[in-house]
Write an enzyme that holds these catalytic residues in place. Structure first.
Site, PDB file in Angstrom:
ATOM      1  N   ILE A   1       0.838  -1.204   0.000  1.00 36.76           N
ATOM      2  CA  ILE A   1       0.000   0.000   0.000  1.00 36.76           C
ATOM      3  C   ILE A   1       0.868   1.247   0.000  1.00 36.76           C
ATOM      4  O   ILE A   1       0.572   2.233  -0.686  1.00 36.76           O
ATOM      5  CB  ILE A   1      -0.951  -0.009   1.207  1.00 36.76           C
ATOM      6  CG1 ILE A   1      -1.981  -1.137   1.076  1.00 36.76           C
ATOM      7  CG2 ILE A   1      -1.654   1.334   1.370  1.00 36.76           C
ATOM      8  CD1 ILE A   1      -2.877  -1.308   2.291  1.00 36.76           C
TER       9      ILE A   1
ATOM     10  N   ASN B   1      11.910  -0.273   7.271  1.00 35.47           N
ATOM     11  CA  ASN B   1      12.999  -1.161   7.670  1.00 35.47           C
ATOM     12  C   ASN B   1      13.244  -2.265   6.651  1.00 35.47           C
ATOM     13  O   ASN B   1      14.134  -3.103   6.829  1.00 35.47           O
ATOM     14  CB  ASN B   1      12.753  -1.758   9.059  1.00 35.47           C
ATOM     15  CG  ASN B   1      11.573  -2.707   9.101  1.00 35.47           C
ATOM     16  OD1 ASN B   1      10.932  -2.998   8.091  1.00 35.47           O
ATOM     17  ND2 ASN B   1      11.266  -3.203  10.296  1.00 35.47           N
TER      18      ASN B   1
ATOM     19  N   ALA C   1       3.353   1.545   8.310  1.00 35.00           N
ATOM     20  CA  ALA C   1       4.216   0.461   8.772  1.00 35.00           C
ATOM     21  C   ALA C   1       3.517  -0.323   9.875  1.00 35.00           C
ATOM     22  O   ALA C   1       2.966   0.261  10.810  1.00 35.00           O
ATOM     23  CB  ALA C   1       5.547   1.020   9.284  1.00 35.00           C
TER      24      ALA C   1
ATOM     25  N   TYR D   1      -4.269  -8.668  16.468  1.00 41.22           N
ATOM     26  CA  TYR D   1      -4.108  -7.658  15.417  1.00 41.22           C
ATOM     27  C   TYR D   1      -5.266  -6.672  15.419  1.00 41.22           C
ATOM     28  O   TYR D   1      -5.069  -5.451  15.396  1.00 41.22           O
ATOM     29  CB  TYR D   1      -3.996  -8.339  14.053  1.00 41.22           C
ATOM     30  CG  TYR D   1      -3.988  -7.372  12.893  1.00 41.22           C
ATOM     31  CD1 TYR D   1      -2.841  -6.643  12.589  1.00 41.22           C
ATOM     32  CD2 TYR D   1      -5.127  -7.184  12.119  1.00 41.22           C
ATOM     33  CE1 TYR D   1      -2.839  -5.737  11.534  1.00 41.22           C
ATOM     34  CE2 TYR D   1      -5.129  -6.285  11.061  1.00 41.22           C
ATOM     35  CZ  TYR D   1      -3.982  -5.565  10.773  1.00 41.22           C
ATOM     36  OH  TYR D   1      -3.989  -4.669   9.736  1.00 41.22           O
TER      37      TYR D   1
END
Length: 323
Positions: free
Chosen positions: A17, A37, A79, A146
């Protein structure tokens, strides 16, 4: 094209995305700094552009985030650890990314007094819906760490708005698909996995009877919503969804039609934790951000098939659909 004074930090900007969002921001004359990262993102996803700066760093490192935020007027926080299954297996590690990492970004954005923070939430916050299509005001009952992490992020953003005046908008993405979504990744969506199997002339594998429904939205529409949210004065929470649902059997039939590969699915036992039906109400997306989904499912799948067919690699993992 007018020159915008906007300087946007995009965390996770080299990912699926993120890279689409970075491209759109650059096309609209933003200056963009990517913080990534590269644990799942790829530098090859990003264009070479004079208004793009790429910084290697981690949202879990407060110093990395604070340094990357310096001089920014906007922040798009993408992220994350995005695997539902991994959040169940390692909830501490997942929370370190999705709560502590997000909190690093939010505090740095507040300290930098950015004009707007936009962050990725998820339809996973809803859990099993009592009514469809899902409204933002629906009761939240996440079924996984999550989903809970994304809900916590929403509460932190609201609190930091009250405490520090941080203007933020959380976008609850439904099932996103499109180019650059790696079908071999454990984070890949069901469309990427189904298409990968069909292009390899292998039967797609589903868990259960295939009547589960999802609301699929093309990544190009996600990028459009992200940019509109950065420029909008609206704060709070907004669904980013197509507003339509299709079941897996219908999806497989449509993919078969578009690829001319008609293979009946292989069924495995259903997973008890899977949500049966999902569909988002996108009225707020239209009213707040003036975004109508541009790609319907057939058009979006056609774009994806064109992209994937140019560089297809087969993978054999079965598909498990999750919110």
């Amino acid at each position: 094209m007018p020159t915008y004074p906007h300087r946007a930090l995009v965390t996770g900007g080299a990912g699926f995305i993120g890279s689409h969002s970075v491209e759109l921001l650059l096309e609209n004359n933003f200056n963009v700094r990517v913080l990534d990262n590269f644990s799942s993102g790829h530098l090859s996803n990003l264009p070479t552009h004079p208004q793009l700066e790429v910084v290697v760093g981690d949202i879990r490192d407060r110093d990395d985030v604070q340094a990357a935020m310096q001089g920014m007027t906007h922040c798009l926080h993408l992220a994350a650890q995005v695997s539902v299954a991994k959040s169940v297996e390692d909830p501490i590690g997942s929370a370190t990314h999705n709560i502590l990492g997000a909190l690093n970004v939010m505090h740095a954005a507040a300290n930098a007094k950015v004009s707007k923070l936009v962050y990725a939430s998820s339809a996973a916050v809803y859990g099993i819906p009592a009514q469809l299509p899902l409204l933002e005001e629906a009761e939240l009952q996440p079924l996984s760490p999550y989903g809970l992490e994304k809900w916590v992020d929403e509460r932190y953003a609201a609190l930091l708005g009250s405490l520090h005046g941080l203007p933020s908008l959380g976008l609850r993405y439904f099932n996103v698909y499109g180019p650059r979504q790696d079908p071999s990744s454990p984070y890949a969506g069901v469309i990427a996995r189904f298409l990968d199997r069909l292009l390899s002339h292998q039967a797609p594998v589903v868990f259960g009877d295939g009547r589960q429904t999802r609301d699929f939205i093309y990544v190009g529409d996600i990028a459009r919503a992200n940019m509109a949210a950065l420029l909008s004065a609206q704060c709070g929470i907004c669904n980013v969804a197509n507003g339509q649902q299709i079941d897996l059997l219908g999806l497989i039939a449509l993919l078969g039609q578009l690829t001319n590969c008609h293979l009946p699915p292989q069924h495995l036992p259903a997973n008890a934790e899977d949500i049966r039906y999902s569909c988002g109400n996108n009225q707020r997306l239209t009213e707040w951000l003036a975004i109508e989904p541009k790609w319907n499912l057939t058009e979006g799948l056609s774009e994806l098939i064109h992209y994937v067919s140019k560089s297809h690699v087969a993978h054999d993992e079965p598909v498990n659909i999750r919110a």
